[in-house]
Scaffold this motif. Sequence first.
Motif, PDB file in Angstrom:
ATOM      1  N   ARG A   1      28.895  41.098  38.901  1.00  0.00           N
ATOM      2  CA  ARG A   1      29.600  39.860  39.233  1.00  0.00           C
ATOM      3  C   ARG A   1      31.038  39.897  38.735  1.00  0.00           C
ATOM      4  O   ARG A   1      31.972  39.484  39.449  1.00  0.00           O
ATOM      5  CB  ARG A   1      28.858  38.673  38.612  1.00  0.00           C
ATOM      6  CG  ARG A   1      29.493  37.323  38.928  1.00  0.00           C
ATOM      7  CD  ARG A   1      28.694  36.201  38.281  1.00  0.00           C
ATOM      8  NE  ARG A   1      29.349  34.914  38.477  1.00  0.00           N
ATOM      9  CZ  ARG A   1      29.211  34.154  39.548  1.00  0.00           C
ATOM     10  NH1 ARG A   1      28.420  34.548  40.535  1.00  0.00           N
ATOM     11  NH2 ARG A   1      29.838  33.003  39.653  1.00  0.00           N
ATOM     12  N   ALA A   2      31.247  40.417  37.508  1.00  0.00           N
ATOM     13  CA  ALA A   2      32.587  40.481  36.931  1.00  0.00           C
ATOM     14  C   ALA A   2      33.474  41.445  37.720  1.00  0.00           C
ATOM     15  O   ALA A   2      34.647  41.143  38.000  1.00  0.00           O
ATOM     16  CB  ALA A   2      32.509  40.919  35.472  1.00  0.00           C
ATOM     17  N   ILE A   3      32.921  42.598  38.086  1.00  0.00           N
ATOM     18  CA  ILE A   3      33.694  43.582  38.851  1.00  0.00           C
ATOM     19  C   ILE A   3      34.068  43.021  40.218  1.00  0.00           C
ATOM     20  O   ILE A   3      35.213  43.134  40.665  1.00  0.00           O
ATOM     21  CB  ILE A   3      32.897  44.901  39.001  1.00  0.00           C
ATOM     22  CG1 ILE A   3      32.727  45.577  37.645  1.00  0.00           C
ATOM     23  CG2 ILE A   3      33.595  45.838  39.982  1.00  0.00           C
ATOM     24  CD1 ILE A   3      31.808  46.772  37.674  1.00  0.00           C
ATOM     25  N   THR A   4      33.093  42.410  40.887  1.00  0.00           N
ATOM     26  CA  THR A   4      33.359  41.811  42.197  1.00  0.00           C
ATOM     27  C   THR A   4      34.423  40.720  42.093  1.00  0.00           C
ATOM     28  O   THR A   4      35.326  40.630  42.925  1.00  0.00           O
ATOM     29  CB  THR A   4      32.067  41.212  42.790  1.00  0.00           C
ATOM     30  OG1 THR A   4      31.074  42.227  42.872  1.00  0.00           O
ATOM     31  CG2 THR A   4      32.326  40.655  44.181  1.00  0.00           C
TER      32      THR A   4
ATOM     33  N   VAL B   1      39.884  38.731  43.159  1.00  0.00           N
ATOM     34  CA  VAL B   1      41.153  38.122  42.741  1.00  0.00           C
ATOM     35  C   VAL B   1      42.323  39.022  43.106  1.00  0.00           C
ATOM     36  O   VAL B   1      43.360  38.548  43.598  1.00  0.00           O
ATOM     37  CB  VAL B   1      41.147  37.837  41.220  1.00  0.00           C
ATOM     38  CG1 VAL B   1      42.534  37.438  40.740  1.00  0.00           C
ATOM     39  CG2 VAL B   1      40.145  36.735  40.896  1.00  0.00           C
ATOM     40  N   ILE B   2      42.180  40.332  42.899  1.00  0.00           N
ATOM     41  CA  ILE B   2      43.254  41.275  43.229  1.00  0.00           C
ATOM     42  C   ILE B   2      43.566  41.231  44.724  1.00  0.00           C
ATOM     43  O   ILE B   2      44.733  41.198  45.141  1.00  0.00           O
ATOM     44  CB  ILE B   2      42.866  42.712  42.811  1.00  0.00           C
ATOM     45  CG1 ILE B   2      42.771  42.820  41.287  1.00  0.00           C
ATOM     46  CG2 ILE B   2      43.886  43.721  43.345  1.00  0.00           C
ATOM     47  CD1 ILE B   2      44.038  42.530  40.542  1.00  0.00           C
TER      48      ILE B   2
ATOM     49  N   LEU C   1      45.305  28.873  41.912  1.00  0.00           N
ATOM     50  CA  LEU C   1      45.264  28.784  40.450  1.00  0.00           C
ATOM     51  C   LEU C   1      44.659  27.455  40.004  1.00  0.00           C
ATOM     52  O   LEU C   1      43.857  27.405  39.063  1.00  0.00           O
ATOM     53  CB  LEU C   1      46.668  28.959  39.869  1.00  0.00           C
ATOM     54  CG  LEU C   1      47.246  30.382  39.947  1.00  0.00           C
ATOM     55  CD1 LEU C   1      48.686  30.399  39.431  1.00  0.00           C
ATOM     56  CD2 LEU C   1      46.394  31.370  39.146  1.00  0.00           C
ATOM     57  N   MET C   2      45.007  26.369  40.679  1.00  0.00           N
ATOM     58  CA  MET C   2      44.423  25.072  40.337  1.00  0.00           C
ATOM     59  C   MET C   2      42.946  25.010  40.711  1.00  0.00           C
ATOM     60  O   MET C   2      42.129  24.432  39.981  1.00  0.00           O
ATOM     61  CB  MET C   2      45.208  23.945  41.015  1.00  0.00           C
ATOM     62  CG  MET C   2      46.592  23.725  40.415  1.00  0.00           C
ATOM     63  SD  MET C   2      47.502  22.313  41.107  1.00  0.00           S
ATOM     64  CE  MET C   2      47.950  22.956  42.736  1.00  0.00           C
ATOM     65  N   LEU C   3      42.585  25.628  41.836  1.00  0.00           N
ATOM     66  CA  LEU C   3      41.184  25.653  42.254  1.00  0.00           C
ATOM     67  C   LEU C   3      40.345  26.478  41.279  1.00  0.00           C
ATOM     68  O   LEU C   3      39.261  26.060  40.859  1.00  0.00           O
ATOM     69  CB  LEU C   3      41.069  26.223  43.670  1.00  0.00           C
ATOM     70  CG  LEU C   3      39.670  26.257  44.299  1.00  0.00           C
ATOM     71  CD1 LEU C   3      39.105  24.847  44.419  1.00  0.00           C
ATOM     72  CD2 LEU C   3      39.715  26.928  45.664  1.00  0.00           C
TER      73      LEU C   3
END
Length: 267
Positions: A4-7, A12-13, A144-146
């Motif tokens: 989950r963290a990798i995905t 995000v990238i 960023l706000m979301l």
Amino acid sequence: MKTRAITGFVFVIVMLASLLLGPYVFTGFYIFLSLVCVIEFFTLVKTTGIRPHRSIGYVAALIIFASVAGKQFFVYETKWLLINIPLFFGIFIRELFKKSTLPFSNIAYTFLGLIYAVVPFIFFFSLVFISGSYNVHLALGFFLMLWGNDTGAYLFGVKFGKTRLFERHSPKKSWEGFIGGIFTSLVVGFILSIYFTDYALQHWLIMALIISCFGTLGDLVESMFKRSIDIKDSGTILPGHGGFLDRFDGLLLSAPVIFVYLYLITY
């Protein structure tokens, strides 16, 4: 958890790259996202026995988005949107020839797929160009706000959550988490107002509040939809996160409202 963290990191990238690589990449990426989301929606609906007109829906989605996007890059009116009129009539005509016990359900879910999974991305695309030129600050600030809202809602919910928000649709969501998400989003909005001076502080804060409220509503609506057809995730394309509808549920209802707000204060 590692998956989950990798995905999430890769996601995000990719999202940031789509914003920073310019308006053409941004446009192509969001046309792609809208198509993937409407494909997911139609695929999920099909599991219930309802048969939306997928091929017509995909063509209509492309024409609607391309017509709106083309107006930003070329000098012509959005008259190409009129092509959708015979397409929409085609949905009714095709249903006449189908041996279906739920003809109007098929028709209704075809239109709902466009409204729910395509139109919000068009509003998000349009708000980035609302000032007449490509404004990456708005797109970046929106996300960023979301993300701030989602992070705050999770952290405050885990730490303080006791009162359920809508337990019938989303058992883990709490009022404490909802308030925490608003607080975090407002903090992000305040920071954005310092670095992105396109809009005054009060406008960033109002946008943060809108995103928190309607982003949470979008999450709840998607949860309601998934529970109504008895599934956990909208897809498996994002390991550990589900499908694209799962990742963009907060955008689906908040982007149109943000566009309306920015339009009202801009014109």
